[in-house]
Design an enzyme around this catalytic site. Structure first.
Site, PDB file in Angstrom:
ATOM      1  N   GLN A   1       0.864  -1.180   0.000  1.00  0.00           N
ATOM      2  CA  GLN A   1       0.000   0.000   0.000  1.00  0.00           C
ATOM      3  C   GLN A   1       0.902   1.232   0.000  1.00  0.00           C
ATOM      4  O   GLN A   1       1.424   1.633   1.045  1.00  0.00           O
ATOM      5  CB  GLN A   1      -0.915  -0.029   1.221  1.00  0.00           C
TER       6      GLN A   1
ATOM      7  N   ALA B   1     -11.667   2.252   4.680  1.00  0.00           N
ATOM      8  CA  ALA B   1     -10.680   1.425   3.974  1.00  0.00           C
ATOM      9  C   ALA B   1      -9.916   2.228   2.916  1.00  0.00           C
ATOM     10  O   ALA B   1     -10.156   3.413   2.701  1.00  0.00           O
ATOM     11  CB  ALA B   1     -11.387   0.225   3.338  1.00  0.00           C
ATOM     12  N   HIS B   2      -9.002   1.523   2.246  1.00  0.00           N
ATOM     13  CA  HIS B   2      -8.119   2.186   1.291  1.00  0.00           C
ATOM     14  C   HIS B   2      -8.882   2.757   0.086  1.00  0.00           C
ATOM     15  O   HIS B   2      -9.860   2.204  -0.383  1.00  0.00           O
ATOM     16  CB  HIS B   2      -6.998   1.256   0.824  1.00  0.00           C
ATOM     17  N   ASN B   3      -8.375   3.899  -0.380  1.00  0.00           N
ATOM     18  CA  ASN B   3      -8.885   4.578  -1.577  1.00  0.00           C
ATOM     19  C   ASN B   3     -10.324   5.077  -1.451  1.00  0.00           C
ATOM     20  O   ASN B   3     -10.953   5.414  -2.451  1.00  0.00           O
ATOM     21  CB  ASN B   3      -8.757   3.688  -2.817  1.00  0.00           C
TER      22      ASN B   3
ATOM     23  N   SER C   1     -12.382   1.814  -1.925  1.00  0.00           N
ATOM     24  CA  SER C   1     -12.686   2.534  -3.165  1.00  0.00           C
ATOM     25  C   SER C   1     -14.116   3.046  -3.252  1.00  0.00           C
ATOM     26  O   SER C   1     -14.569   3.443  -4.332  1.00  0.00           O
ATOM     27  CB  SER C   1     -12.382   1.655  -4.390  1.00  0.00           C
TER      28      SER C   1
END
Length: 338
Positions: A198, A239-241, A259
């Site tokens: 990441q 969470a990521h993005n 995302s």
């Protein structure tokens, strides 16, 4: 600090009913009122306490009609909840602010700390980190390498900001929160799961407040973004993005999968779960424990899994509770037909 009812009314553009010289120096809930305290009444459920409260002053909405006289002094305002919020902000701004660097703090030689900052004992400021003027870093906070913290931020004890993340001005992060840990990225293979590095960051814009023990993961690539004015409660997972639009608010235990893009001015109840890669329109309101499997148009008020209009949801819920009885009736009909 002591203020008269007249002085308070001038601060919040209110109208005094009663003794304008009544003095207050503290805040109290209306049902726990005491002499020298100021309370507020905005929820009609608490109207009964206006007749018995011991508070010296009570903020009350302009349109509230009372059935009998009260002993307390009233300050009438258009919105009592907003008025008490303003007073609490004024009160907090008058509290002395910590300054200086504790001798037990660690600050890397290549880090920059602005004027009028406070760095508490055992706080860690990494290589190349920049702390804007007037910011407060409480004991045991960790600011990783290359992190940028804007002006007038406050990071409470045990907040962790991983390397490279960026915070705007006037950001508040409460105890135990983690900003910039790795997103949950693993690729299945014949041997198990391969870690996907990441390499992105988290960007938090101005005037964001993040509750205790909330986690916001760094992006796989690019940025996880929390836009200006967002307010996140305790125990939230982002969470990521993910991108959360400006002035959106979320209650505790919300989970946002990777995302997903959430619009501006949304209101998200407790324990709402979002699937990944969804797009949520501006001004969406979601009731507690809703499950969101995909995209939602903006401007809707929804509840349930999948989310639906509240009236429809409660009708469905009423039918659901009758299912055992309906099943029993169905079985009896089947027996009669045999």
């Amino acid at each position: 600090m002591e203020f008269s009812a007249k002085q308070i009314a001038e601060l919040i553009q209110g109208r005094v009913e009663g003794n304008e010289n009544a003095m207050v120096s503290d805040f109290a809930k209306i049902e726990e009122g005491r002499e020298g305290a100021i309370s507020f009444l905005s929820n009609p459920k608490y109207l009964q306490y206006i007749y018995t409260t011991k508070s010296s002053v009570v903020l009350i909405n302009e349109d509230v009609e009372l059935e009998k006289p009260v002993e307390t002094t009233l300050i009438r305002v258009p919105n009592a909840y907003e008025a008490v919020a303003r007073l609490l902000q004024i009160y907090q701004s008058m509290m002395p602010k910590k300054k200086g660097i504790d001798t037990l703090a660690f600050i890397d030689g290549e880090a920059e700390v602005g004027d009028d900052c406070y760095i508490g004992a055992f706080a860690y400021i990494g290589k190349g980190a920049r702390i804007g003027k007037g910011s407060v870093i409480h004991p045991h906070a960790y600011i990783g390498d290359g992190v940028v913290v804007g002006e007038n931020c406050e990071l409470f004890p045990n907040v962790t900001i991983y390397h490279g993340c960026r915070l705007g001005n006037n950001v508040t992060i409460h105890a135990g929160s983690v900003i910039g840990a790795d997103g949950f990225g693993f690729a299945p293979n014949t041997e198990g799961y391969a870690k996907i590095p990441q390499i992105g960051i988290v960007v938090i814009e101005d005037s964001v407040e993040i509750g205790a023990n909330t986690c916001i993961d760094r992006s796989t690539m690019g940025q996880t973004v929390i836009r200006q004015g967002v307010k996140l409660d305790n125990l939230i997972q982002v969470a990521h993005n993910v991108e959360i639009g400006e002035n959106t608010v979320m209650s505790a235990q919300v989970g946002v999968a990777g995302s997903t893009k959430i619009g501006a001015w949304c209101m998200i109840g407790g324990q709402v779960g979002f699937a990944g890669h969804a797009t949520i329109g501006d001004r969406t309101m979601l009731g507690a424990q809703s499950g969101v499997p995909g995209n939602l148009k903006g401007g809707q008020t929804l509840i349930g899994t999948p989310p639906m209009e509240p009236r429809q949801y409660f009708k469905c819920n009423a039918i659901f509770r009758k299912l055992p009885e309906m099943y029993k009736d169905l079985e009896e009909l089947k027996k009669k037909q045999q």
